[in-house]
Every structure is written in structure tokens, then in C-alpha cells.
Design a protein around this motif. Structure first.
Motif, PDB file in Angstrom:
ATOM      1  N   UNK A 136       5.221   7.129  -0.339  1.00  0.00           N
ATOM      2  CA  UNK A 136       5.037   7.965  -1.456  1.00  0.00           C
ATOM      3  C   UNK A 136       4.128   9.064  -1.219  1.00  0.00           C
ATOM      4  N   UNK A 137       2.996   8.680  -0.641  1.00  0.00           N
ATOM      5  CA  UNK A 137       1.865   9.693  -0.505  1.00  0.00           C
ATOM      6  C   UNK A 137       2.355  11.014   0.657  1.00  0.00           C
ATOM      7  N   UNK A 138       2.965  10.676   1.462  1.00  0.00           N
ATOM      8  CA  UNK A 138       3.643  11.654   2.264  1.00  0.00           C
ATOM      9  C   UNK A 138       4.704  12.482   1.826  1.00  0.00           C
ATOM     10  N   UNK A 139       5.259  11.993   0.787  1.00  0.00           N
ATOM     11  CA  UNK A 139       6.288  12.702  -0.016  1.00  0.00           C
ATOM     12  C   UNK A 139       5.723  13.805  -1.122  1.00  0.00           C
ATOM     13  N   UNK A 140       4.578  13.162  -1.728  1.00  0.00           N
ATOM     14  CA  UNK A 140       3.993  14.039  -2.738  1.00  0.00           C
ATOM     15  C   UNK A 140       3.133  15.126  -1.968  1.00  0.00           C
ATOM     16  N   UNK A 141       2.513  14.799  -0.664  1.00  0.00           N
ATOM     17  CA  UNK A 141       1.617  15.632   0.036  1.00  0.00           C
ATOM     18  C   UNK A 141       2.586  16.855   0.327  1.00  0.00           C
ATOM     19  N   UNK A 142       3.732  16.476   1.072  1.00  0.00           N
ATOM     20  CA  UNK A 142       4.480  17.683   1.540  1.00  0.00           C
ATOM     21  C   UNK A 142       5.298  18.464   0.487  1.00  0.00           C
ATOM     22  N   UNK A 165       0.878  -1.177  -0.059  1.00  0.00           N
ATOM     23  CA  UNK A 165       0.057   0.229  -0.109  1.00  0.00           C
ATOM     24  C   UNK A 165       0.806   1.197   0.009  1.00  0.00           C
ATOM     25  N   UNK A 166       0.246   2.386  -0.385  1.00  0.00           N
ATOM     26  CA  UNK A 166       1.123   3.492  -0.490  1.00  0.00           C
ATOM     27  C   UNK A 166       0.954   4.170   0.744  1.00  0.00           C
ATOM     28  N   UNK A 167       0.275   3.927   1.649  1.00  0.00           N
ATOM     29  CA  UNK A 167       0.429   4.641   3.093  1.00  0.00           C
ATOM     30  C   UNK A 167       0.943   3.655   3.792  1.00  0.00           C
ATOM     31  N   UNK A 168       1.942   4.183   4.469  1.00  0.00           N
ATOM     32  CA  UNK A 168       2.684   2.892   5.527  1.00  0.00           C
ATOM     33  C   UNK A 168       3.849   2.095   4.656  1.00  0.00           C
ATOM     34  N   UNK A 169       3.831   2.531   3.285  1.00  0.00           N
ATOM     35  CA  UNK A 169       4.957   2.164   2.283  1.00  0.00           C
ATOM     36  C   UNK A 169       6.532   2.660   2.950  1.00  0.00           C
ATOM     37  N   UNK A 170       7.292   1.832   2.965  1.00  0.00           N
ATOM     38  CA  UNK A 170       8.652   2.110   3.313  1.00  0.00           C
ATOM     39  C   UNK A 170       9.474   3.427   2.694  1.00  0.00           C
ATOM     40  N   UNK A 171       8.826   3.744   1.549  1.00  0.00           N
ATOM     41  CA  UNK A 171       9.149   5.052   0.683  1.00  0.00           C
ATOM     42  C   UNK A 171       8.425   6.298   1.011  1.00  0.00           C
ATOM     43  N   UNK A 227      -6.422  10.127  -2.261  1.00  0.00           N
ATOM     44  CA  UNK A 227      -6.375   8.883  -3.036  1.00  0.00           C
ATOM     45  C   UNK A 227      -5.501   8.046  -2.377  1.00  0.00           C
ATOM     46  N   UNK A 228      -4.594   8.433  -1.804  1.00  0.00           N
ATOM     47  CA  UNK A 228      -3.494   7.365  -1.051  1.00  0.00           C
ATOM     48  C   UNK A 228      -4.242   6.765   0.195  1.00  0.00           C
ATOM     49  N   UNK A 229      -4.968   7.315   1.032  1.00  0.00           N
ATOM     50  CA  UNK A 229      -5.682   7.018   2.158  1.00  0.00           C
ATOM     51  C   UNK A 229      -6.808   6.007   1.691  1.00  0.00           C
ATOM     52  N   UNK A 230      -7.403   6.258   0.560  1.00  0.00           N
ATOM     53  CA  UNK A 230      -8.569   5.513   0.368  1.00  0.00           C
ATOM     54  C   UNK A 230      -8.086   4.288  -0.600  1.00  0.00           C
TER      55      UNK A 230
END
Length: 1106
Positions: free
Chosen positions: A535-541, A527-533, A588-591
Motif C-alpha cells: 500500500x505505501x509503495x503504491x501511494x508513494x509512486x 504492516x503496511x511496509x512489506x504487505x503483499x499489496x 508514516x508507513x515506515x514508522x
């Protein structure tokens, strides 16, 4: 840094003209101020005249070329040119000096304020204070070497300290520092900062000389001899031994010093081979990290390590090569942490905070290897060391499963990919190793990050893995490429939005087929949320930081190409904003429907990252544009089928949406109530707890099942997930107050989806509190919901052990009382489905018939009687089912109704023969006597005696008081009753002391004298020679004889005196019989004969009894 008092060795050799083909011609020695003829060009003058070509060219050369290359390129360099190169070679910005002297980031602005008491203690702030206080003196620049003295003023506890400071520099970087303060730290001390800032801020006040070798070139032999002798004279105690040693070597033809052209000059600048980087004390970095790790997270060590990681990111952003160098040093210490091997050996897990440090370590290496301008040679070096660390046995795994984390049915089994090949567990370095194969030459990628300024950025090609693409964004930001990072982030988000639409269209076109087959399509196990990289947090910030800059008046200008700045808003479609794009990305990521990962740490990380992202979303104030996006995404999530965590098709092990849905619900509720409830109700699902899947299993897609066959899920965070589900339900209940239809819908959802009795009970309590707020009338609909939930809890916990069960039962009665008399009557009518018989009689019926309840309900006489009748009926039913535990309560409840009371008493009599213990019967018998039913008490006491058995040595048995009470009751009732009870006593009690006590009590008064109803009696004491006391006396004497023999079998000397006292009591009983004296004498004689071997004991017997 750990500044050393001794000077560093010179970096290169310098020689006389003609001595070597690469030597420069001698030039006139002398000294001028740093500003010199070009002070205005140095930036310290207010003149508006344009820079000279000399200064422009000298500045560029000073930034890029080592001075040796300049010397080699030109046979003779004019002195003014040399001076300007030397002048411009010193760093001109305070930002790097700040970076290397404090944890805090900040550039030149950092020198303008220091009000915070913590900040004033930072070396950079203290250095500014020293500079502004005039504590810097004797500043001298000789070539590429700066020296001076910094005076630390005296304090109440410390005397004045004068520090000699020297700084070497090259190509606008400080390459070496020394200070007499002896400070040992990762960062520059305040004295070094003060000297460096003096040179940056006051260049015109620093006297500048060419490198010392240039001066020496101009001297003849006599001048050189005088120079050396004066130098030795001034510093003879320090340099004389070294001077003599050097002189001996120079005079020796074959010495090593004569085999080398030229001589070292510490002021001559860098050689061609020198690496151009800021001074970093590697030893201190290693020591500090080792110290922090040894503290195990205590004393703020975790915070310090995070600050070090932040410092690495700061260096990367400044494109400073020390970033990777410092991270290498940190990683070596992490890999050498002895706790890793210990945890591996013991099978225990590292702490959560320590795991997060490893995550950040892996993420930083990912950023480093993805440096878009990294040379291939350097990447190869990093790859080798990453592989070396990756191959170490104790290297932590990415998902945190290293060691025996917790019992797991899948633990220890190898992982398999869809081709059934073994897959090695990923470590924290695996992704960085894989990223070494990535490059930036892809045509589509280059088009995105280098497109022209007046068209929208193209969408990312779908072949690029989303987390990988986001890792590129993070790398671009980390390495100081905000423009390219923003372009790539926008392209990724546009791709996500486009993919969303495609997924929706695909599902709509195949909806009937998919629903019929019950198939899901969790295409990404990560999943994108909780992923080691992340991704969603990076895009969001990335997007939010740009957007907030725009909102706060900075207009989010990006440095697209010098010299002009380009407004970032041009990168968006009309009507778009960076904040809106960031919010949509997060939604999108959370859903996204994603599979719950294996392992405790990975699952906790999913929860933590989701909560962190939601916390950031909650900081964004919703406007009309954002509400529109919320509506759009909410509708998509409901309709997108298997691609959405809120779609109709849900994989059994998908990450639940409770926390996310609660945020959506509260955000949408003021704007679109129906949509908010649709989202929240859909999110209430928790299929992993369903005991079995329905027909047309919606939870097991064939391609996932094939990867993990027969796998039973182990969700370590299930308790947290269930609490979040409960929070979501509570939020809906609160919002639905006053709306009967919605309350009913929410109730149905709770009853269907929540499987924890404790959480349902909490919801029932929450609903009750909300319904009975003091500032308003009770909400009867919400009270009924609370009651229904309470009834469900009762049914769920009826046959299971629950330590809160009594609390739950009491609360349910309270809730039913608030609802009304019909609710109380209802729970009593159906008690057998809700309560145990004991609970129904001792709590429910008792509370219902209490005065408090009657007053609370304002009942009239007729209603009171009806309620009491139901309570009595309940009590009788419970007594029939469990007479042992309910009889007494039933009798108490039925006291005021003769028929009911008689019925309860008869039930007790019927059960007394087989179903009740003597303790229970004695308790009820005492109750009967207390209520004025002595004959019934007597009857129950005789039934209890039939179940009792007291052996000879049970003289402290708890039932003794009951036996004495029963005999006293019989004695009080009359001779007939006593005559009837004594055979029962003789049969049940074998303890001599108890029997003798009963015997004495019976001989003290006439039977019936204390009868409760003053029954007539003979007025004579009962004879011990006649029945029934004769039988009791014989039994007592026999008990003493048997007990005596039993005690003598195993008696020890320390019990002799106690035994003699026992015989004395026995004699008293014997003497109550007519021939008692004879019997006792014969008894003693028998003892002497049988136990004559116990000489000491028999001697004591003869002394006492003859």
C-alpha cells in the motif's frame, strides 16, 4: 506472433441481394486510394478544412460497430459510406502496434529514435527501419484486409528475403496477422509492423477496395466463370485441388455447403458475435512462458517473465482486454510448473526471485478483478478460475511458507483468529478472490473519485481497510484512470495524516494509564511496509510520479474531461506538493509499529520493501518544506506511543526501526541534531533479544498474546536486523566524533541494546578507525569509546567459544596502547574479567612488554618498570590459576626479576606433582636448560619422568626425544644425577629399543664430561656390572625378552624378516653383559621350544642364530 503462411478463415458469411433478408443490395465494384475523397479527413493532408459529417460519423461507427451490424441496420449502404467506414476501421495509432511488437512501452515517440543498439533489434524498431528504407511494396486494402510484400535486405550472412504479409482488422484493432517469414514469437514480426505502419503513415498511397464479396455481387454468370477460371489458372498448382473439391460440393444438392446461406469472405469485416480484440497468439504465449520457467531463472528468464508482466500492465493501462487474457495464459503455465510439486514433495522452498514472480502474479490479478468498469459476468469467470487455481495443492502460499521452509516452533500448527476458528493459509490468489466481492458503487468512494474539479477531495471513510483502498489506487492506475487514482490516493493520505493525529491525541490522554499497564496497541497484524499489496509503495509512486511531472515542466496535467486538461495541483491544499505528500506517506508507513510476520520469505520481504522505499526516498532532494515534514513526522514518531515503531511502548515482536531511523538520522542531522539523535537512540531497541521482559511487561499486549499463546518468535532475518542495528550505531558514532556527551550517550545505547559480540567488536573497530584517521589528531574520547566496546566484547566472549577471540584480544591491546599506559595497566589489573590466563600471559602481557609498545608509548624508565611489574604480577596470577598453559610464559616474562622468577619456578614445582603433564614439564625443563639453569632443568625432567609411561611397542612416541634429552642432561651433570634418573627411566620406559639407546649413550662417555659448569668427575667410564647401569642393562634385556614374546603372539609371515632383525639388535644388548652370550643362547633355545609350531620362522632363527 507466430505468423502462419495460410490465411485465416473468414469470420462471417456474405450472400447476393435477395438471397437472404439481411443481405445488402449490390453495388458497383471499383477501387480508389484510401484517402479518396476524404483524404484530408484521414489526417494525412495539411488542409485546415473541417471534417465532413460523413467522416465524423464513419469514424465513430468504425470504432464501435462490427460491419455486419451496419449491414443489418440499413437495407442499403451507399458505397462512399462503406468506403469511409472501411478506411477508418484500420488502427490509427502506432502505440498499440508498438505494444504488440516489443517488450518496450512507448507510443508514437518510439518511432522517432532508435539509437540504442538493443532497441534497434526490437521488431517495432526494425519494422520502422524497413518502412523508412522503402522495403514495403504492393500494399493493397480489400475491405478489412490489408496485404503487401516486405523485402528484408541481404546481409553478409543472409540472402534477401521477400515476405508476403497480410493483416485483418476490425474496429481499429488488428485481429489476425500472417507472414511468410515463419517467425515464431509472442509479438508481431518486423514485417507485419512495417506493413501496418505503412497503412498508418501513408494511407493515401494505399489502394482501397470494398470487400471482395461486393465485387462478386456485381458480376453475371459469365464474368464469375471467367473470374474463377483466371484465378485457378494463375494459382493452379495451389488451388486446383481445393477448387475441384468445392465445385463437387456445390453441385451436390445435399452437401453441407449448400445448406448454408452465402459464402465466407475474409475481407468483409467482423460479425456481430466476434470478440473485438487485438491479435494475440495464445500458443506462443504459453510456449514462451513454459520455456522461461523451465530455465529456472537462468539465461535471463526471470527478466523475461517480468517483462511479460510489464506487458500485461501496459495492456491493462490501454484498457486492452488481452491483458487479462494474457495473464490467464501465464498463470496456467505457472500453475503447471512441475517444480511446484517437486518442492512440495521434498519440503524445499522456491527461490526468492521465483517467489517475487508469484507475488507479481497475485498483484496483477488483484488489479484485474478491481477493474472499475469490469462487467459482472467477466468477474464471475475470473472468480471461478481463481478459485480453481486456489484449490490446487501446490498453489504457493502468500507468506512463502509452502513446504518445510525452515525449522519453526510454530510450523505445522494451524493458525487461529481471535474467535479461535481455524484460518486456512492464504495463497497468492486469496486476496484477488476476496477482491471479487468489492465494488465501486459505494457513495463515499464515488464522491472521492468523481468530485467536482474545484474542491479538495474528501477524506476516505475509516471503514475502508488501508491496503484494500491502496489496491484500488493501483487498479485505477493500472487500468488507465490516473485522475481517479490520484484523487483516491490523496484521500487515503489525508486519512492517514488525520488518523495519526487522532492516535497521538488518544495516547496523550491515556499516557499515564498505558505506561503504567505497559500495554501496546498493535491494531494491525499486517504492516503496511512489506504487505503483499504494497500500500505505501503504491501511494508513494502515485504521488511522486505526479509531483515529478510537475517539477519537470509537464505541469502534471490530468485528463479530467475532454477536451480540456486540468492541472493536478488544484487537488492539494495551499502550500502542499505531491512530492511532499509522497514523502510524508512513506514516513508514516515506515514508522508504523507492525508485527514481524511469520516465515522466512515474509520477513525478507519486509526488509526488502523497506530498503526499496528508502532507496526511492533518497532520490528525493530535501528542501525546506520537506525538512519541515521530516521534523513533524519525527516528533510524532517519538510521541505517538504504541502506534509508532519509535514510540515509548514497543511490542516485543515489532519490526525494528534501525534502517528507517538511520535514514531519518542522516536526513535530520544537518537541520536538527538533537532530534536526529533522539530518533536514532530510540530506534536502537531490539526487545526480541531481551532474555526476559521487565516488570510491567511492555512487550506483550493481551490481545496479541491470546492469538499466539506461548509463542517463541523465530526471526529468520535476525542476522540482517542486527547488522542494521550495528550500522545505525556506527553512523551515530561517526557523527558524534568530537562531542563527548553524545559519544557517551551512544556508547550507553550500544552497551544496552546490542547483544552480538561480533557486531560490538565491529563497532569498536569502526570507532577506532574514525578516532585515528591519518589526517587528524587522535580523538581520545572516541578512542575511549572504542576501548569500552572492546572491553565489553572481551567480557561477552570470555566464557564462550569464538573463532575470532585471539584477533579480538590482540586488537584490544592495540586499542589500549593508543589510549595510553593507564589503559594498559587497567586491563592487566582486571585481566581475570577480560581474558583467560593463557590469553593474558601469551598475548596481553607479552605485547605490553614488547619493545614496540614501549617505543609507541614513549615511556621513561620508571614507567617501563611499573608496566613490567604489572605484567609480571599478571603472569604470576595466571600461572597460579593455570600453570599448565601459563608457566612457560610467566617464566619468560619474569626473567629479569629474580624474586618473580623464583616465585614462578616454585609455582611450577608445586603444580608438577598433580597439575601438569610430562609434555609441559619437559618443555619448561628445556627452557630452564636453555636459560642456564641445568639443575632446575634436571629437577623438572625427573618430575616429568614420573608422569611418563612408554609401553613396549611405542618406539615412535613423541616423548622419546624428551627422555633421551633428560638422560643426556643427567649424564652431563654427573654420576649422582644419572644414578638418580635411571630408576625413573626403568620404571617409566618399557620399550626395548629406547632403553638400549639410552644404555649405549651412557657407556660412550664419562659422566660429567660435558657438564655445563665443568664440574669435577672421576674421568672413568661407568661399569655395566655395577649400579646404576647394571639396573638399566637388566631392564633392557628384560624388555627385549618381553617384547619378543609379545610380537610372536600375533606375528604374520610378512613380518618374519623384520623380527629376525629385531633379535639381532637384542643380541647386541645381551652381549653387553658378562654372561650375555649364555643368556642369549638360552633365550633362543626357549623360543625354539615354545614356538616350534612356527616352523618357517624357527628355521630362519636357526639359520641366523644357530
Amino acid at each position: 506472433m507466430a505468423e502462419r503462411v495460410q490465411q485465416p478463415p473468414a469470420k462471417r458469411l456474405c450472400c447476393r441481394p435477395g438471397y437472404n433478408t439481411n443481405c445488402r443490395q449490390g453495388q458497383r465494384a471499383g477501387g480508389t486510394l484510401c484517402g479518396g475523397s476524404g483524404a484530408a479527413q484521414g489526417g494525412s493532408s495539411k488542409t485546415l478544412s473541417p471534417e465532413s459529417l460523413l467522416d465524423i460519423s464513419a469514424r465513430k461507427v468504425a470504432e464501435k460497430w462490427p460491419f455486419q451490424r451496419v449491414e443489418e441496420r440499413f437495407e442499403r449502404i451507399p458505397e462512399p459510406v462503406q468506403r469511409r467506414i472501411v478506411y477508418w476501421s484500420f488502427p490509427r495509432s502506432e502505440r498499440e502496434i508498438c505494444m504488440y511488437s516489443s517488450f518496450n512501452t512507448g507510443g508514437e515517440d518510439s518511432g522517432t529514435s532508435g539509437e540504442n543498439s538493443d532497441e534497434t533489434r526490437l521488431p517495432f524498431r526494425r519494422g520502422i527501419a524497413l518502412l523508412e528504407s522503402g522495403c514495403v511494396d504492393n500494399v493493397l486494402q480489400v475491405g478489412f484486409h490489408l496485404s503487401g510484400t516486405v523485402t528484408e535486405p541481404a546481409t553478409a550472412s543472409e540472402p534477401e528475403l521477400v515476405c508476403s504479409v497480410s493483416v485483418s482488422f476490425d474496429r481499429c484493432k488488428i485481429t489476425a496477422v500472417t507472414c511468410g517469414c515463419g517467425n515464431k514469437d509472442i509479438f508481431y514480426c518486423a514485417h507485419v509492423v512495417a506493413l501496418a505502419l505503412y497503412r498508418v503513415r501513408k494511407p493515401e498511397q494505399v489502394k482501397l477496395h470494398l470487400p471482395i464479396s461486393e465485387t462478386l455481387f456485381q458480376m453475371n454468370r459469365d464474368q464469375l466463370q471467367k473470374f474463377v477460371q483466371y484465378l485457378i489458372t494463375v494459382h493452379h498448382t495451389e488451388v486446383l485441388p481445393t477448387a475441384q473439391k468445392l465445385a463437387d460440393e456445390i453441385l451436390s444438392t445435399n452437401s453441407e455447403i449448400n445448406q448454408v446461406h452465402g459464402a465466407p469472405d475474409p475481407t468483409a469485416g467482423a460479425s456481430v458475435d466476434d470478440e473485438n480484440c487485438w491479435h494475440l497468439d495464445e500458443e506462443q504465449v504459453q510456449e514462451q512462458v513454459k520455456l522461461f520457467l523451465s530455465q529456472g531463472g537462468y539465461h535471463g528468464s526471470g527478466k523475461q517473465l517480468n517483462l511479460l508482466f510489464s506487458k500485461v500492465r501496459e495492456m491493462l493501462k490501454m484498457r486492452d482486454s488481452n491483458g487479462a487474457r494474457m495473464l490467464t495464459l501465464i498463470t496456467e503455465q505457472f500453475m503447471g510448473d512441475p517444480r511446484l510439486a517437486l518442492w512440495r514433495q521434498q519440503g524445499t522452498t522456491m527461490t526468492d526471485k521465483y517467489r517475487q514472480l508469484w507475488d507479481e502474479l497475485g498483484a496483477l490479478w488483484m488489479c484485474i478483478v478491481l477493474n472499475p468498469h469490469c462487467k459482472s459476468e467477466q468477474k464471475c469467470v475470473w472468480l471461478r478460475q481463481l478459485r480453481r487455481w486456489n484449490g490446487v495443492d501446490v498453489c504457493p502460499w502468500e507468506d512463502g511458507n509452502h513446504g518445510n521452509e525452515l525449522p519453526n516452533l510454530t510450523h505445522g500448527q494451524p493458525k487461529w483468529d481471535h474467535h479461535t476458528k481455524f484460518v486456512r493459509e492464504k495463497t497468492v490468489f486469496t486476496r484477488a478472490i476476496e477482491a471479487c466481492d468489492l465494488h465501486w458503487q459505494d457513495t463515499h468512494l464515488q464522491r472521492i473519485i468523481t468530485h467536482d474539479l474545484y474542491t479538495l477531495p474528501p477524506r476516505l471513510p475509516l471503514a475502508e481497510h488501508i491496503p484494500t483502498a491502496c489496491a484500488r489506487v493501483d487498479a485505477l492506475r493500472s487500468h488507465g484512470y490516473p485522475r481517479e487514482a490520484l484523487l483516491l490516493a490523496i484521500a487515503i493520505v489525508n486519512t492517514l495524516i488525520r488518523q495519526q493525529q487522532k492516535h497521538l491525541e488518544l495516547f496523550r490522554s491515556h499516557k499515564k494509564e498505558l505506561l503504567h499497564k505497559g500495554m501496546t496497541s498493535v491494531t494491525n497484524m499486517e504492516g503496511w511496509v512489506g504487505h503483499p499489496l504494497d500500500p505505501i509503495g503504491t501511494l508513494f509512486s502515485t504521488l511522486l510520479d505526479t509531483g515529478r511531472g510537475d517539477e519537470e515542466g509537464r505541469n502534471a496535467f490530468l485528463d479530467f474531461s475532454e477536451p480540456h486538461l486540468f492541472p493536478a495541483q488544484r487537488l492539494l491544499d495551499d502550500g502542499q506538493s505531491f512530492v511532499a505528500l509522497a514523502v510524508e506517506t512513506a514516513l508514516i508507513g515506515l514508522g508504523q509499529q507492525r508485527v514481524m510476520p511469520d516465515g522466512l520469505y515474509a520477513q525478507e520481504k519486509v526488509c526488502r520493501n523497506e530498503e526499496q522505499l528508502l532507496a526511492k526516498l533518497q532520490e528525493v532532494e530535501l528542501d525546506d518544506a520537506l525538512v519541515k515534514i521530516f521534523r513533524k513526522q519525527a516528533i510524532f514518531l517519538l510521541e505517538a506511543g504504541p502506534y509508532s515503531g519509535l514510540g515509548e511502548l514497543l511490542y516485543r515482536e515489532s519490526v525494528p526501526m534501525h534502517t528507517f531511523a538511520k535514514y531519518l538520522f542522516t536526513s535530520l542531522l544537518p537541520h536538527d541534531t538533537e532530534l536526529a539523535y533522539k530518533i536514532a537512540l530510540r530506534a536502537m531497541r531490539l526487545p526480541v533479544l531481551e532474555s526476559m521482559a521487565p516488570s510491567g511487561d511492555l512487550s506483550r499486549p493481551h490481545h496479541i498474546v491470546s492469538m499466539v499463546p506461548n509463542r517463541y518468535p523465530r526471526w529468520f532475518t535476525l542476522s540482517h536486523i542486527e547488522s542494521q542495528q550495528c550500522e545505525l550505531a556506527s553512523t551515530m558514532l561517526t557523527a558524534a566524533k568530537g562531542d563527548g556527551r553524545k559519544l557517551e550517550t551512544v556508547l550507553e545505547s550500544i552497551q544496552k541494546n546490542i547483544h552480538s559480540s561480533s557486531h560490538i567488536f565491529k563497532l569498536a573497530q569502526d570507532a577506532f578507525k574514525i578516532a585515528t584517521l591519518m589526517d587528524s589528531l587522535p580523538d581520545i574520547t572516541l578512542l575511549k569509546v572504542s576501548l569500552e566496546l572492546g572491553l565489553q566484547v572481551m567480557r561477552m566472549t570470555l566464557s564462550t567459544l569464538n573463532w575470532r577471540r585471539r584477533e579480538m584480544v590482540r586488537w584490544l591491546v592495540t586499542c589500549a596502547t593508543e589510549v595510553g599506559v593507564y589503559a594498559l595497566d587497567s586491563i592487566m589489573q582486571s585481566w581475570f574479567t577480560l581474558f583467560t590466563p593463557t590469553e593474558a600471559t601469551s598475548i596481553v602481557a607479552t605485547t605490553v612488554m614488547s619493545n614496540t609498545t614501549i617505543v609507541r608509548l614513549h615511556l621513561d624508565c620508571h614507567q617501563q618498570e611499573n608496566l613490567a611489574s604489572s605484567a609480571r604480577t599478571l603472569a604470576l596470577q595466571c600461572t597460579m590459576k593455570d600453570p599448565q598453559n601459563c608457566a612457560l610464559s610467566a617464566l619468560t616474562l619474569c626473567e629479569k626479576d629474580h624474586i618473580a622468577f623464583e616465585t614462578a619456578y616454585q609455582i611450577v614445582l608445586d603444580a608438577a606433582v598433580t597439575g601438569m603433564s610430562y609434555t609441559q614439564l619437559f618443555t619448561i625443563a628445556r627452557y630452564m636448560e636453555h636459560r642456564g639453569y641445568p639443575m632446575r632443568a634436571y629437577k623438572l625432567a625427573t618430575l616429568a619422568m614420573a608422569h611418563l609411561n612408554l609401553s613396549y611397542n611405542q618406539d615412535t612416541h613423541p616423548a622419546i626425544n624428551d627422555v633421551l634429552w633428560a638422560c643426556a642432561l643427567s649424564h652431563s651433570l654427573g654420576k649422582n644425577e644419572l644414578t638418580a634418573v635411571i630408576p625413573l627411566v626403568v620404571k617409566s620406559v618399557k620399550c626395548a629399543t629406547v632403553l638400549s639407546d639410552i644404555l649405549r649413550r651412557c657407556t660412550l662417555t664419562t659422566p660429567g664430561m660435558v657438564a655445563l659448569h665443568s664440574r669435577r668427575n672421576s674421568g672413568k667410564l661407568m661399569s655395566l656390572d655395577k649400579a646404576p647401569l647394571r639396573q638399566l642393562l637388566d631392564a633392557t634385556i628384560g624388555a627385549y625378552i618381553n617384547t619378543t614374546h609379545s610380537r610372536l603372539t600375533h606375528i604374520s609371515p610378512r613380518h618374519y624378516s623384520e623380527f629376525i632383525e629385531f633379535l639381532s639388535k637384542a643380541r647386541e644388548t645381551f652381549l653387553m653383559a658378562q654372561d650375555g652370550h649364555i643368556q642369549f643362547t638360552q633365550f633362543i633355545d626357549n623360543l625354539k621350544q615354545i614356538y616350534k609350531g612356527k616352523k618357517k620362522l624357527m628355521m630362519l632363527v636357526r639359520e641366523r642364530f644357530g
